[in-house]
Design a protein around this motif. Sequence first.
Motif, mmCIF file in Angstrom:
data_model
loop_
_atom_site.group_PDB
_atom_site.id
_atom_site.type_symbol
_atom_site.label_atom_id
_atom_site.label_comp_id
_atom_site.label_asym_id
_atom_site.label_seq_id
_atom_site.Cartn_x
_atom_site.Cartn_y
_atom_site.Cartn_z
ATOM 1 N N SER A 78 0.821 -1.215 0.000
ATOM 2 C CA SER A 78 0.000 0.000 0.000
ATOM 3 C C SER A 78 0.851 1.260 0.000
ATOM 4 O O SER A 78 0.395 2.334 -0.409
ATOM 5 N N VAL A 79 2.085 1.145 0.498
ATOM 6 C CA VAL A 79 3.030 2.264 0.513
ATOM 7 C C VAL A 79 4.236 1.855 -0.309
ATOM 8 O O VAL A 79 4.871 0.833 -0.019
ATOM 9 N N ASN A 80 4.555 2.626 -1.336
ATOM 10 C CA ASN A 80 5.667 2.206 -2.196
ATOM 11 C C ASN A 80 6.994 2.248 -1.451
ATOM 12 O O ASN A 80 7.145 2.915 -0.420
ATOM 13 N N CYS A 81 7.970 1.524 -1.975
ATOM 14 C CA CYS A 81 9.242 1.323 -1.270
ATOM 15 C C CYS A 81 9.990 2.625 -1.029
ATOM 16 O O CYS A 81 10.690 2.760 -0.016
ATOM 17 N N TYR A 82 9.834 3.603 -1.914
ATOM 18 C CA TYR A 82 10.553 4.870 -1.762
ATOM 19 C C TYR A 82 9.950 5.706 -0.629
ATOM 20 O O TYR A 82 10.674 6.292 0.186
ATOM 21 N N ALA A 83 8.634 5.753 -0.571
ATOM 22 C CA ALA A 83 7.964 6.504 0.503
ATOM 23 C C ALA A 83 8.247 5.868 1.858
ATOM 24 O O ALA A 83 8.627 6.552 2.818
ATOM 25 N N ALA A 84 8.075 4.549 1.946
ATOM 26 C CA ALA A 84 8.303 3.857 3.219
ATOM 27 C C ALA A 84 9.757 3.993 3.675
ATOM 28 O O ALA A 84 10.029 4.212 4.857
ATOM 29 N N SER A 85 10.682 3.897 2.739
ATOM 30 C CA SER A 85 12.096 4.046 3.085
ATOM 31 C C SER A 85 12.379 5.426 3.650
ATOM 32 O O SER A 85 13.207 5.590 4.556
ATOM 33 N N SER A 86 11.693 6.423 3.126
ATOM 34 C CA SER A 86 11.878 7.793 3.609
ATOM 35 C C SER A 86 11.433 7.940 5.065
ATOM 36 O O SER A 86 12.055 8.664 5.843
ATOM 37 N N PHE A 87 10.356 7.219 5.437
ATOM 38 C CA PHE A 87 9.912 7.260 6.838
ATOM 39 C C PHE A 87 11.047 6.815 7.756
ATOM 40 O O PHE A 87 11.360 7.461 8.763
ATOM 41 N N TYR A 88 11.628 5.674 7.417
ATOM 42 C CA TYR A 88 12.686 5.097 8.250
ATOM 43 C C TYR A 88 13.951 5.953 8.233
ATOM 44 O O TYR A 88 14.653 6.065 9.241
ATOM 45 N N ALA A 89 14.245 6.541 7.089
ATOM 46 C CA ALA A 89 15.446 7.372 6.968
ATOM 47 C C ALA A 89 15.355 8.601 7.876
ATOM 48 O O ALA A 89 16.331 8.986 8.533
ATOM 49 N N VAL A 90 14.176 9.225 7.930
ATOM 50 C CA VAL A 90 13.976 10.393 8.796
ATOM 51 C C VAL A 90 14.136 9.984 10.261
ATOM 52 O O VAL A 90 14.754 10.702 11.065
ATOM 53 N N ASP A 91 13.617 8.833 10.624
ATOM 54 C CA ASP A 91 13.765 8.320 11.983
ATOM 55 C C ASP A 91 15.243 8.172 12.345
ATOM 56 O O ASP A 91 15.685 8.579 13.429
ATOM 57 N N ARG A 92 16.022 7.605 11.440
ATOM 58 C CA ARG A 92 17.456 7.416 11.698
ATOM 59 C C ARG A 92 18.193 8.753 11.780
ATOM 60 O O ARG A 92 19.070 8.943 12.625
ATOM 61 N N ARG A 102 15.931 -3.886 -8.680
ATOM 62 C CA ARG A 102 16.622 -3.954 -7.389
ATOM 63 C C ARG A 102 17.823 -3.006 -7.322
ATOM 64 O O ARG A 102 17.986 -2.264 -6.355
ATOM 65 N N ASP A 103 18.675 -3.045 -8.324
ATOM 66 C CA ASP A 103 19.889 -2.220 -8.292
ATOM 67 C C ASP A 103 19.545 -0.733 -8.272
ATOM 68 O O ASP A 103 20.192 0.051 -7.572
ATOM 69 N N GLU A 104 18.537 -0.361 -9.032
ATOM 70 C CA GLU A 104 18.098 1.044 -9.068
ATOM 71 C C GLU A 104 17.695 1.516 -7.672
ATOM 72 O O GLU A 104 18.081 2.602 -7.234
ATOM 73 N N PHE A 105 16.941 0.680 -6.968
ATOM 74 C CA PHE A 105 16.494 1.046 -5.631
ATOM 75 C C PHE A 105 17.659 1.101 -4.649
ATOM 76 O O PHE A 105 17.771 2.046 -3.852
ATOM 77 N N LEU A 106 18.531 0.108 -4.680
ATOM 78 C CA LEU A 106 19.652 0.086 -3.737
ATOM 79 C C LEU A 106 20.595 1.262 -3.949
ATOM 80 O O LEU A 106 21.114 1.832 -2.981
ATOM 81 N N ASP A 107 20.796 1.650 -5.196
ATOM 82 C CA ASP A 107 21.624 2.829 -5.478
ATOM 83 C C ASP A 107 20.961 4.091 -4.920
ATOM 84 O O ASP A 107 21.627 4.958 -4.338
ATOM 85 N N TRP A 108 19.645 4.192 -5.102
ATOM 86 C CA TRP A 108 18.890 5.339 -4.574
ATOM 87 C C TRP A 108 18.955 5.369 -3.050
ATOM 88 O O TRP A 108 19.175 6.430 -2.446
ATOM 89 N N LEU A 109 18.777 4.220 -2.420
ATOM 90 C CA LEU A 109 18.777 4.133 -0.963
ATOM 91 C C LEU A 109 20.131 4.537 -0.386
ATOM 92 O O LEU A 109 20.211 5.296 0.586
ATOM 93 N N TYR A 110 21.200 4.037 -0.971
ATOM 94 C CA TYR A 110 22.544 4.383 -0.519
ATOM 95 C C TYR A 110 22.770 5.893 -0.633
ATOM 96 O O TYR A 110 23.283 6.536 0.284
ATOM 97 N N ASP A 111 22.354 6.453 -1.761
ATOM 98 C CA ASP A 111 22.527 7.888 -1.979
ATOM 99 C C ASP A 111 21.697 8.698 -0.977
ATOM 100 O O ASP A 111 22.172 9.687 -0.417
ATOM 101 N N LEU A 112 20.448 8.273 -0.742
ATOM 102 C CA LEU A 112 19.575 9.004 0.182
ATOM 103 C C LEU A 112 20.144 9.052 1.593
ATOM 104 O O LEU A 112 20.304 10.126 2.173
ATOM 105 N N GLU A 113 20.442 7.883 2.157
ATOM 106 C CA GLU A 113 20.797 7.837 3.573
ATOM 107 C C GLU A 113 22.262 8.196 3.842
ATOM 108 O O GLU A 113 22.558 8.918 4.799
ATOM 109 N N PHE A 114 23.162 7.724 3.006
ATOM 110 C CA PHE A 114 24.586 7.905 3.298
ATOM 111 C C PHE A 114 25.209 9.130 2.633
ATOM 112 O O PHE A 114 26.199 9.668 3.125
ATOM 113 N N VAL A 115 24.621 9.585 1.526
ATOM 114 C CA VAL A 115 25.167 10.756 0.831
ATOM 115 C C VAL A 115 24.335 11.997 1.150
ATOM 116 O O VAL A 115 24.831 12.962 1.725
#
Length: 216
Positions: free
Chosen positions: A63-77, A117-130
């Motif tokens: 119901s919540v796409n992976c990018y939106a849900a990941s953003s919730f957790y990223a803000v928490d961290r 998968r690779d597209e998402f993992l690259d985005w996730l790494y860039d969002l949280e670590f960069v």
Amino acid sequence: MSLFIAIDGLDGSGKKTQSEILYDSLISAGKKAMLLSFPNYGTPACAPVEEYLGGAYGSDPESVNCYAASSFYAVDRYSSYKLSWEKEYKSGTVMISNRYTTANAIHQLAKLPENRRDEFLDWLYDLEFVRLGLPVPDVTLFLDVPTEISLSLIEKRGEKKDIHETAEHLAKAREAALYTAEKWNWKRIECVSEGKLLPIECISEKIAEVLKSYLG
């Protein structure tokens, strides 16, 4: 220079227990260590995560796409880092995290087909670590437990399940975890032998062996 250790795995794999055992062993050895756990329940920044897991946005993880849900957790961290442990990390404390960005790479990647998968993992790494500037773990330990055992352990807890704790989602999450473990060089700790969960001490010994070269 701090050492950052992330520990992750499917629900019921013993992440919390092993994180605490590792923390206690480092303190006993005279090392300066700090134990983290995510999500950081009960804090304002974690509210969207709690609503998501509780089914407020839909009872199906999809119901919540992976990018939106990941953003919730990223803000928490990010909030936790800035308010609670940035100074400790930068002062050279050994950080042990029960779940981290790794959890997004498991549970949110599970929502995507293999060719994305690779597209998402690259985005996730860039969002949280960069973009957010969160610390990158020096080593990630993946506690590998087959889906059926994870489900049985969840059932034994007798607690209300969140939307990730279903057979369908956990099966996809394990596939995603094994894929990410290979891509991001996680250390896989096999926690089951002959269909049975290994004793806690055996798993702890495996973890200690992997960490020898990092802890000196």
